[in-house]
Design a protein around this motif. Structure first.
Motif, PDB file in Angstrom:
ATOM      1  N   TYR A  99       0.898  -1.157   0.107  1.00  0.00           N
ATOM      2  CA  TYR A  99       0.092  -0.176  -0.039  1.00  0.00           C
ATOM      3  C   TYR A  99       0.946   1.260  -0.232  1.00  0.00           C
ATOM      4  O   TYR A  99       1.999   1.364   0.318  1.00  0.00           O
ATOM      5  CB  TYR A  99      -1.003   0.201   1.248  1.00  0.00           C
ATOM      6  N   GLY A 100       0.307   2.309  -0.171  1.00  0.00           N
ATOM      7  CA  GLY A 100       1.081   3.572  -0.142  1.00  0.00           C
ATOM      8  C   GLY A 100       1.868   4.193  -1.195  1.00  0.00           C
ATOM      9  O   GLY A 100       2.466   5.216  -1.266  1.00  0.00           O
ATOM     10  N   GLU A 101       1.981   3.266  -2.217  1.00  0.00           N
ATOM     11  CA  GLU A 101       3.067   3.460  -3.274  1.00  0.00           C
ATOM     12  C   GLU A 101       4.452   3.512  -2.716  1.00  0.00           C
ATOM     13  O   GLU A 101       4.597   2.919  -1.870  1.00  0.00           O
ATOM     14  CB  GLU A 101       2.425   4.582  -4.014  1.00  0.00           C
ATOM     15  N   ALA A 102       5.354   4.165  -3.481  1.00  0.00           N
ATOM     16  CA  ALA A 102       6.586   4.172  -3.118  1.00  0.00           C
ATOM     17  C   ALA A 102       6.834   4.719  -1.848  1.00  0.00           C
ATOM     18  O   ALA A 102       6.322   5.688  -1.338  1.00  0.00           O
ATOM     19  CB  ALA A 102       7.550   4.922  -4.223  1.00  0.00           C
TER      20      ALA A 102
ATOM     21  N   PRO B 244      10.979   3.643  13.668  1.00  0.00           N
ATOM     22  CA  PRO B 244      11.081   4.902  12.546  1.00  0.00           C
ATOM     23  C   PRO B 244       9.449   4.938  12.002  1.00  0.00           C
ATOM     24  O   PRO B 244       8.838   4.105  11.983  1.00  0.00           O
ATOM     25  CB  PRO B 244      11.871   4.217  11.495  1.00  0.00           C
ATOM     26  N   LEU B 245       9.115   5.980  11.557  1.00  0.00           N
ATOM     27  CA  LEU B 245       8.184   6.273  10.604  1.00  0.00           C
ATOM     28  C   LEU B 245       8.533   5.841   9.095  1.00  0.00           C
ATOM     29  O   LEU B 245       9.592   6.453   8.813  1.00  0.00           O
ATOM     30  CB  LEU B 245       7.504   7.450  10.663  1.00  0.00           C
ATOM     31  N   ILE B 246       7.908   5.246   8.285  1.00  0.00           N
ATOM     32  CA  ILE B 246       8.173   4.951   6.799  1.00  0.00           C
ATOM     33  C   ILE B 246       7.087   6.102   6.125  1.00  0.00           C
ATOM     34  O   ILE B 246       5.656   5.681   6.365  1.00  0.00           O
ATOM     35  CB  ILE B 246       8.115   3.548   6.369  1.00  0.00           C
ATOM     36  N   ILE B 247       7.439   6.880   5.384  1.00  0.00           N
ATOM     37  CA  ILE B 247       6.721   7.674   4.842  1.00  0.00           C
ATOM     38  C   ILE B 247       6.754   7.542   3.399  1.00  0.00           C
ATOM     39  O   ILE B 247       7.700   7.466   2.511  1.00  0.00           O
ATOM     40  CB  ILE B 247       7.393   9.255   4.769  1.00  0.00           C
ATOM     41  N   HIS B 248       5.496   6.935   2.866  1.00  0.00           N
ATOM     42  CA  HIS B 248       5.214   6.800   1.465  1.00  0.00           C
ATOM     43  C   HIS B 248       4.533   7.746   0.953  1.00  0.00           C
ATOM     44  O   HIS B 248       4.448   8.704   1.446  1.00  0.00           O
ATOM     45  CB  HIS B 248       4.083   5.610   1.329  1.00  0.00           C
TER      46      HIS B 248
END
Length: 173
Positions: free
Chosen positions: A109-112, A122-126
């Motif tokens: 989900y969320g694309e790249a 951590p936060l992973i920002i898509h």
């Protein structure tokens, strides 16, 4: 203050970084790791090296780098844009998944993935989502991931900035 400049680029190497594929840097202890999508990840050890060299092991080419606790995270991977991959614990040259806590996570989900915040959890920002990563010491999974926001993410990867527990970015939503 001495503001002189020393070129520490790898000798006899032409890097292929461009204005759209810029270098990103992270300091991991006594090392500086540099990445861009076109070149192998590079490393420079303070007080030892005179030039950058290829990071040991088999790290993937990546657009972004972050130090997350005892791990080096790479994201914006050229072959897997929806993946984050992390090094072995306390070893930035260990990249074999399943060995010494090194592993990766693909997101459906969320694309790249546009970047990762530098923190133990951590936060992973898509592009269109935000995922929270949680370090689970002593577990076989090492990190768990939970989508915490859908439809919101970073419009531009170089817009992501973290300071302490705060993270800011240009929203794509």
């Amino acid at each position: 203050t001495d503001l002189s400049w020393t070129d520490v680029s790898q000798a006899d190497t032409t890097y292929t970084s461009t204005s759209s594929e810029r270098w990103r840097f992270a300091q991991y202890g006594q090392y500086v790791v540099a990445v861009n999508a076109n070149d192998n990840p590079q490393v420079y050890q303070f007080g030892v090296d005179s030039a950058f060299s290829d990071l040991g092991g088999s790290p993937p080419k990546a657009r972004f780098v972050a130090v997350c606790g005892d791990f080096l995270f790479l994201s914006g991977l050229t072959d897997h844009p929806n993946r984050v991959q992390w090094s072995a614990v306390n070893d930035i040259t260990g990249w074999t998944a399943g060995t010494d806590s090194s592993d990766y996570q693909d997101f459906a989900y969320g694309e790249a993935v546009m970047g990762v915040t530098p923190s133990t959890n951590p936060l992973i920002i898509h592009k269109h989502a935000i995922t929270a990563g949680t370090f689970v010491p002593g577990s076989d999974v090492v990190f768990t991931f939970q989508k915490i926001k859908d439809g919101r993410g970073a419009a531009a990867p170089y817009s992501i900035c973290s300071r302490g527990s705060l993270t800011f970015f240009a929203d794509a939503g």
